[in-house]
Design a protein around this motif. Structure first.
Motif, PDB file in Angstrom:
ATOM      1  N   PHE A  14      -2.439  21.604  16.911  1.00 53.82           N
ATOM      2  CA  PHE A  14      -2.411  21.075  18.291  1.00 53.82           C
ATOM      3  C   PHE A  14      -1.054  21.315  18.957  1.00 53.82           C
ATOM      4  CE2 PHE A  14      -5.614  18.687  15.959  1.00 53.82           C
ATOM      5  CZ  PHE A  14      -6.708  18.929  16.760  1.00 53.82           C
ATOM      6  N   VAL A  15      -0.008  21.275  18.154  1.00 52.23           N
ATOM      7  CA  VAL A  15       1.323  21.611  18.684  1.00 52.23           C
ATOM      8  C   VAL A  15       1.274  23.056  19.200  1.00 52.23           C
ATOM      9  CG1 VAL A  15       3.726  22.087  18.037  1.00 52.23           C
ATOM     10  CG2 VAL A  15       2.621  19.979  17.261  1.00 52.23           C
ATOM     11  N   VAL A  17      -1.325  24.736  20.280  1.00 54.62           N
ATOM     12  CA  VAL A  17      -2.136  24.858  21.496  1.00 54.62           C
ATOM     13  C   VAL A  17      -1.322  24.432  22.726  1.00 54.62           C
ATOM     14  CG1 VAL A  17      -4.151  23.948  22.725  1.00 54.62           C
ATOM     15  CG2 VAL A  17      -4.336  24.526  20.300  1.00 54.62           C
ATOM     16  N   ILE A  18      -0.662  23.288  22.622  1.00 60.24           N
ATOM     17  CA  ILE A  18       0.049  22.779  23.813  1.00 60.24           C
ATOM     18  C   ILE A  18       1.246  23.668  24.160  1.00 60.24           C
ATOM     19  CG2 ILE A  18       1.647  21.091  22.733  1.00 60.24           C
ATOM     20  CD1 ILE A  18       0.704  19.157  25.045  1.00 60.24           C
ATOM     21  N   LEU A  19       1.939  24.177  23.128  1.00 61.19           N
ATOM     22  CA  LEU A  19       3.069  25.070  23.409  1.00 61.19           C
ATOM     23  C   LEU A  19       2.579  26.367  24.035  1.00 61.19           C
ATOM     24  CD1 LEU A  19       5.425  24.746  20.272  1.00 61.19           C
ATOM     25  CD2 LEU A  19       5.631  23.623  22.495  1.00 61.19           C
ATOM     26  N   VAL A  21      -0.228  26.955  25.786  1.00 62.74           N
ATOM     27  CA  VAL A  21      -0.733  26.799  27.158  1.00 62.74           C
ATOM     28  C   VAL A  21       0.429  26.557  28.134  1.00 62.74           C
ATOM     29  CG1 VAL A  21      -2.106  25.322  28.677  1.00 62.74           C
ATOM     30  CG2 VAL A  21      -3.004  25.972  26.443  1.00 62.74           C
TER      31      VAL A  21
END
Lengths: 74, 553
Positions: A14-15, A17-19, A21
């Motif tokens: 998830f880290v 994915v957010i980085l 995007v």
């Protein structure tokens, strides 16, 4: 653990994915501003920090995702 | 006047963050079936996950803004909060205290007090921790809304309610696990969002040594001006730093505050739990590369009339907290501004989630289950944890409105910390390492320590006594008085606990196995190869800590 039969993705995915995007958005808009010649009033704007920092974030996110795409925790 | 303007892409980044963490809460709910899942994240975390969460629970946005502003005021002395004010305590927790915490399979710090001492000591600490946590949570919420209103121009009520509801949703859904997930995301956002300020600042000025060269000499030194309080901006002696900050406040916070220690409890085994604060210590030492450099940078730029840089002012008074936002406004183009604001928002919200997840655990186990409903089933406790989350958020919001109507309560923040944590560290230290300390000794020691801390605070505030009576110097800042007050509260608790223990009944040894040094089976401690042992990494961390202190002496 008996109560959690289905496996959970690790936080690192998830880290990633957010980085990726957020980095992608920053890289994209900064590249557009550079190419289109949009004037910025910030100091050191000539270095286009959004392009390389956004790119670096996106790359780091991609690495986190790649390493954890098939990983799971109990 | 607001410092920072937002574009569409900045809003997209901020809204993506909100959507992402709420989505994460729903995803994690599938894996939150039992009370252990909700309150202890299923005890399945690696040392890296628990370690970064341990650090991030403390790395709030208020701290980042406040410490950058303090660096502008006091210079390098602020690094003491990150080095001597954190690292020794974190290593002590990992090496010496964690085996006693973790081996008892307890769910909270008050839970340890119940096993080691008795129910009344647990309830006393449970109530004081719950009260402190909700007050801090509410005041942080108020401060967050104030910061967003001042720097970004957001509506006070909307920003407070939006963040409170978001935190309520994801913590209610999946408890500590979602709090830990968002703390780790916050860690990465803070580094990616704010470290760039330091990099661009160094590029603009030329080099780090040039920044150090341009600030007053006392502002670039860590210890060499600590012999005379008139020679450093913080007006504190090395004695106050070492005893007050380095020993009592630091050890009191990092080794007993359930907000941070709860992250270590979520580790999957004892080795991971011991490694949790040790891993965090390496990253804690790195935080000054954001806040100290940014603070010194703001100082250098504000002294240069050609830079066009100045801090904001409120009614003619300099707003030191504006140092970091003004640097963001100076260097960050659109897109990066959204990232910087999201990093601050993430810091605020993860801090809020940390407070609430610690509160719901202490409320459920140490107050509700211990005092109100002893026969509650695990399923009922899980339900109560969710109810406590929502109630905790509502009380926080009410506290935030109270703070808004009476801003002077912000002054009591430091008093609250030294009121609860400093004496508790004396109780824990004696409880874990001296087997003849009695339940009554611990209880009355805590009462004396907490009472004396509060009394000293009021006595100095209302000038019933002179500050110099506490600080041993004719000049002292509020911060120096805080350091010394913590030291006295710790000492009073320490002495009263020993004296009362000499005259009261102690617990039998067989009830203290695993809880006290000397009564813990050494075989219970894992012995991996030397380079995998927590002690090896603790020594490595200690070496870096010493080198940093020598380099900036």
């Amino acid at each position: 653990m008996a109560t959690n039969v289905k496996k959970m993705k690790p936080i690192w995915f998830f880290v990633g994915v957010i980085l990726q995007v957020m980095g992608g958005l920053i890289f994209g808009i900064s590249l557009y501003d550079w190419i289109a010649g949009v004037e910025s009033r910030t100091v050191l704007a000539n270095l286009h920090p959004g392009v390389w920092w956004g790119g670096l974030m996106s790359l780091a996110g991609f690495v986190f995702e790649l390493k954890n795409i098939n990983a799971s925790i109990e | 006047m607001q410092a920072i303007g937002l574009h569409g892409v900045d809003w997209a980044i901020i809204l993506f963050y909100f959507a992402f963490i709420i989505g994460l809460g729903f995803y994690l709910k599938k894996y939150t079936k039992s009370e252990d899942d909700f309150f202890l994240a299923g005890r399945r975390n690696s040392s890296w996950v628990a370690g970064l969460a341990f650090l991030s629970a403390n790395l709030g946005a208020l701290e980042l803004l406040g410490m950058t502003g303090n660096t502008f005021k006091y210079g390098m002395f602020v690094a003491h909060f990150y080095w001597i004010g954190a690292v020794p305590a974190m290593l002590f927790l990992g090496i010496f205290m964690m085996p006693f915490y973790y081996s008892g399979r307890i769910k909270s710090v008050p839970g340890y007090l119940k096993l080691r001492f008795d129910e009344k000591t647990r309830v006393l600490n449970g109530f004081s921790f719950a009260l402190m946590t909700l007050l801090v949570s509410g005041i942080n919420l108020y401060a967050m809304a104030l910061v967003l209103h001042t720097f970004v121009g957001w509506n006070w009520d909307v920003s407070m309610w939006a963040s409170a509801i978001t935190v309520a949703v994801y913590v209610t859904l999946s408890g500590l696990m979602s709090a830990i997930f968002t703390e780790i995301i916050q860690f990465f956002l803070i580094w990616f969002g704010l470290f760039l300020v330091s990099i661009l600042g160094i590029v603009e000025i030329g080099s780090l040594s040039e920044i150090m060269h341009r600030v007053p000499e006392a502002f670039s030194k860590l210890w060499s001006t600590s012999g005379d309080p008139t020679q450093n901006g913080m007006m504190v002696t090395w004695g106050g730093i070492v005893l007050g900050l380095g020993f009592v406040l630091s050890f009191g916070y990092w080794t007993t505050d359930f907000l941070v220690v709860q992250r270590a409890f979520s580790a999957k085994n004892l080795r991971s739990a011991r490694m949790t604060p040790i891993i965090a210590s390496f990253f804690k030492m790195a935080v000054p590369f954001i806040v100290i450099i940014a603070g010194l940078l703001a100082l250098v730029l504000s002294k240069d009339p050609n830079s066009g840089f100045a801090l904001m002012t409120d009614a003619g008074k300099t707003n030191y907290d504006s140092a970091l936002p003004m640097l963001i406004a100076r260097y960050f183009p659109r897109g990066l501004v959204g990232l910087g604001i999201t990093a601050l928002l993430a810091g605020f919200m993860a801090g809020q989630a940390g407070n609430i997840s610690a509160f719901n655990t202490v409320w459920t186990y140490d107050i509700y289950h211990s005092v109100i409903n002893r026969k509650a089933s695990p399923k009922h406790l899980l339900w109560m944890g969710r109810v406590a989350t929502v109630a905790g958020i509502i009380i926080s919001v009410a506290t935030a409105y109270w703070a808004k109507s009476m801003p002077t309560i912000m002054d009591y923040m430091q008093a609250i910390f030294s009121w609860v944590n400093a004496p508790l560290f004396a109780t824990m230290l004696l409880g874990m390492f001296v087997k003849w300390i009695t339940p009554n000794g611990a209880f009355w020691g805590l009462i004396a320590g907490m009472g004396s801390s509060f009394a000293m605070y009021l006595a100095v505030k209302f000038q019933w006594i002179s500050t110099s009576l506490i600080t041993f110097s004719k000049v002292a800042s509020d911060m120096a008085a805080n350091f010394w007050r913590a030291w006295w509260a710790w000492l009073i608790c320490f002495v009263v606990t020993i004296v009362v223990s000499l005259f009261t009944k102690k617990k039998p040894d067989e009830e203290l196995v695993g809880l006290v040094k000397g009564l813990t089976r050494e075989t219970a401690l894992e012995k991996p190869v030397w380079y995998k042992r927590p002690a090896f990494y603790a020594v490595l961390s200690l070496v870096i800590f010493v080198l940093l202190n020598i380099y900036f002496w």
